[in-house]
Design an enzyme around this catalytic site. Structure first.
Site, mmCIF file in Angstrom:
data_model
loop_
_atom_site.group_PDB
_atom_site.id
_atom_site.type_symbol
_atom_site.label_atom_id
_atom_site.label_comp_id
_atom_site.label_asym_id
_atom_site.label_seq_id
_atom_site.Cartn_x
_atom_site.Cartn_y
_atom_site.Cartn_z
ATOM 1 C CG ASP A 1 -1.962 1.286 1.484
ATOM 2 O OD1 ASP A 1 -1.571 2.287 0.584
ATOM 3 O OD2 ASP A 1 -2.857 1.327 1.852
ATOM 4 C CB SER B 1 -1.375 11.997 -16.289
ATOM 5 O OG SER B 1 -2.610 12.617 -16.929
ATOM 6 C CE1 TYR C 1 -4.217 11.052 -11.775
ATOM 7 C CE2 TYR C 1 -4.730 12.699 -13.493
ATOM 8 C CZ TYR C 1 -4.225 11.296 -13.023
ATOM 9 O OH TYR C 1 -3.651 10.219 -13.814
ATOM 10 C CE LYS D 1 -0.655 10.569 -11.988
ATOM 11 N NZ LYS D 1 0.062 9.326 -11.779
HETATM 12 N N1 NAP Z 1 -6.497 5.832 -17.356
HETATM 13 C C1 NAP Z 1 -6.168 6.870 -17.810
HETATM 14 O O1 NAP Z 1 -6.522 7.471 -18.745
HETATM 15 C C2 NAP Z 1 -4.860 7.433 -17.241
HETATM 16 C C3 NAP Z 1 -4.081 8.746 -17.991
HETATM 17 C C4 NAP Z 1 -2.909 9.045 -17.326
HETATM 18 C C5 NAP Z 1 -2.230 8.655 -16.407
HETATM 19 N N2 NAP Z 1 -2.811 7.515 -15.731
HETATM 20 C C6 NAP Z 1 -2.105 6.989 -14.545
HETATM 21 O O2 NAP Z 1 -1.916 5.432 -14.852
HETATM 22 C C7 NAP Z 1 -1.818 4.866 -13.597
HETATM 23 C C8 NAP Z 1 -2.707 3.464 -13.445
HETATM 24 O O3 NAP Z 1 -4.125 3.932 -13.905
HETATM 25 P P1 NAP Z 1 -5.113 3.110 -14.205
HETATM 26 O O4 NAP Z 1 -5.785 3.885 -15.852
HETATM 27 O O5 NAP Z 1 -4.594 1.651 -14.706
HETATM 28 O O6 NAP Z 1 -6.189 3.091 -13.282
HETATM 29 P P2 NAP Z 1 -6.855 2.201 -12.413
HETATM 30 O O7 NAP Z 1 -7.440 0.821 -13.120
HETATM 31 O O8 NAP Z 1 -7.529 2.710 -11.284
HETATM 32 O O9 NAP Z 1 -5.483 1.556 -11.564
HETATM 33 C C9 NAP Z 1 -5.049 2.266 -10.367
HETATM 34 C C10 NAP Z 1 -4.032 1.392 -9.661
HETATM 35 O O10 NAP Z 1 -3.882 2.078 -8.617
HETATM 36 C C11 NAP Z 1 -3.922 0.921 -7.373
HETATM 37 N N3 NAP Z 1 -3.662 1.722 -6.015
HETATM 38 C C12 NAP Z 1 -4.528 2.744 -5.702
HETATM 39 N N4 NAP Z 1 -4.073 3.153 -4.482
HETATM 40 C C13 NAP Z 1 -3.233 2.539 -4.145
HETATM 41 C C14 NAP Z 1 -2.426 2.467 -2.964
HETATM 42 N N5 NAP Z 1 -2.592 3.050 -1.827
HETATM 43 N N6 NAP Z 1 -1.466 1.221 -2.992
HETATM 44 C C15 NAP Z 1 -1.317 0.670 -3.998
HETATM 45 N N7 NAP Z 1 -1.909 0.572 -5.082
HETATM 46 C C16 NAP Z 1 -2.767 1.627 -5.268
HETATM 47 C C17 NAP Z 1 -5.019 0.402 -7.702
HETATM 48 O O11 NAP Z 1 -5.234 -0.911 -6.892
HETATM 49 P P3 NAP Z 1 -6.616 -1.568 -6.539
HETATM 50 O O12 NAP Z 1 -6.878 -2.537 -7.912
HETATM 51 O O13 NAP Z 1 -6.356 -2.343 -5.526
HETATM 52 O O14 NAP Z 1 -7.549 -0.421 -6.641
HETATM 53 C C18 NAP Z 1 -5.115 0.102 -9.170
HETATM 54 O O15 NAP Z 1 -4.467 -1.302 -9.337
HETATM 55 C C19 NAP Z 1 -2.282 5.740 -12.570
HETATM 56 O O16 NAP Z 1 -0.945 6.173 -11.904
HETATM 57 C C20 NAP Z 1 -2.971 6.972 -13.266
HETATM 58 O O17 NAP Z 1 -2.890 8.206 -12.678
HETATM 59 C C21 NAP Z 1 -4.048 6.842 -16.112
#
Ligand code: NAP
Length: 225
Positions: free
Chosen positions: A44, A125, A148, A152
């Site tokens: 975590d 991001s 957010y 970033k």
């Molecule tokens: N999706 C987009 O369009 C986008 C765009 C730009 C950047 N990003 C970045 O890409 C990364 C991955 O995002 P995603 O789109 O794959 O979103 P996601 O599906 O919500 O994945 C986020 C992950 O972070 C984990 N997490 C959250 N809080 C945590 C903590 N305290 N300790 C450990 N793990 C934790 C979650 O674990 P659980 O599975 O246990 O909840 C989940 O696996 C993030 O950093 C996000 O900011 C995403």
């Protein structure tokens, strides 16, 4: 995206540790992947004890770390006005996205320094880009999620400062923009698939040479800070 990154690095023959807050859920995800070279590790990022325990476990079981991918992230604010968004919401975004990332990085750095060549990849991001956010011709200009976004932007600064500090070591530090990816994170509205979203991260992780540091990039090239 984290799971896809794990899947692709495992397929490339890497021994991958999948950080997960809940070991049972992490193990279930690994079982579903069917990859033999993936192990779960309780992590975590917002819990100092969890992070320290993970570092100790990696040291004991692996002896070193070759690549740290800081992918965990949350976005608790969305289209809230910067003038009225509760500060508590911004703090929560920072606890995971920025302070959590730094806590993990600092804890893992001694293990990364034990590798002959090591990488830190911060999943950032484009919405954290000050240049894009202040350019009215971009879609980022329309975005409003100051907690957010600022977390970033802060990750980007940490990337630059740490890359500078480590410039005479074998550890590189880079930030990646996945794009707008169709995960639960983007509310199911992203224009990239998960596979497309991890391309740059996986590319950097598997790069045979390790001479890129202090950059912010995506599949199109360099992203402005
Ligand atoms: N999706 C987009 O369009 C986008 C765009 C730009 C950047 N990003 C970045 O890409 C990364 C991955 O995002 P995603 O789109 O794959 O979103 P996601 O599906 O919500 O994945 C986020 C992950 O972070 C984990 N997490 C959250 N809080 C945590 C903590 N305290 N300790 C450990 N793990 C934790 C979650 O674990 P659980 O599975 O246990 O909840 C989940 O696996 C993030 O950093 C996000 O900011 C995403």
């Amino acid at each position: 995206m984290g799971l896809e990154i794990v899947k692709e690095l495992a397929a490339a023959g890497q021994h991958v540790l999948l950080g997960t807050r809940n070991i049972a859920r992490g193990q279930a995800a690994i079982t579903q992947l069917g990859a033999a070279n993936v192990d779960p590790i309780q992590l975590d990022v917002a819990d100092d004890n969890s992070v320290q325990a993970a570092a100790t476990q990696i040291k004991d079981q692996c002896g070193r770390l070759d690549c740290l991918i800081n992918n965990a992230g949350i976005a608790l604010d969305n289209y809230e006005a910067p003038s009225t968004i509760p500060v508590a919401t911004i703090r929560k975004d920072f606890d995971v996205n920025f302070f959590g990332l730094i806590t993990v990085t600092q804890a893992m750095l001694p293990l990364l320094k034990l590798a002959p060549s090591a990488k830190i990849i911060n999943v950032s991001s484009a919405v954290g880009s000050l240049t894009l956010a202040s350019d009215a011709t971009t879609s980022i200009y329309q975005h409003s999620a100051v907690g957010y976004q600022a977390s970033k932007t802060a990750v980007n600064m940490f990337t630059v400062d740490l890359a500078n500090e480590l410039s005479d070591t074998t550890v590189t530090v880079n930030a990646v923009n996945p794009g707008w990816v169709d995960t639960s994170f983007a509310g199911g509205g992203g224009d990239k698939t998960v596979q497309e979203g991890v391309v740059r991260t996986v590319e950097l992780a598997l790069l045979a040479t390790n001479d890129i540091t202090g950059t912010f990039s995506d599949t199109q090239g360099i992203v402005p800070w």
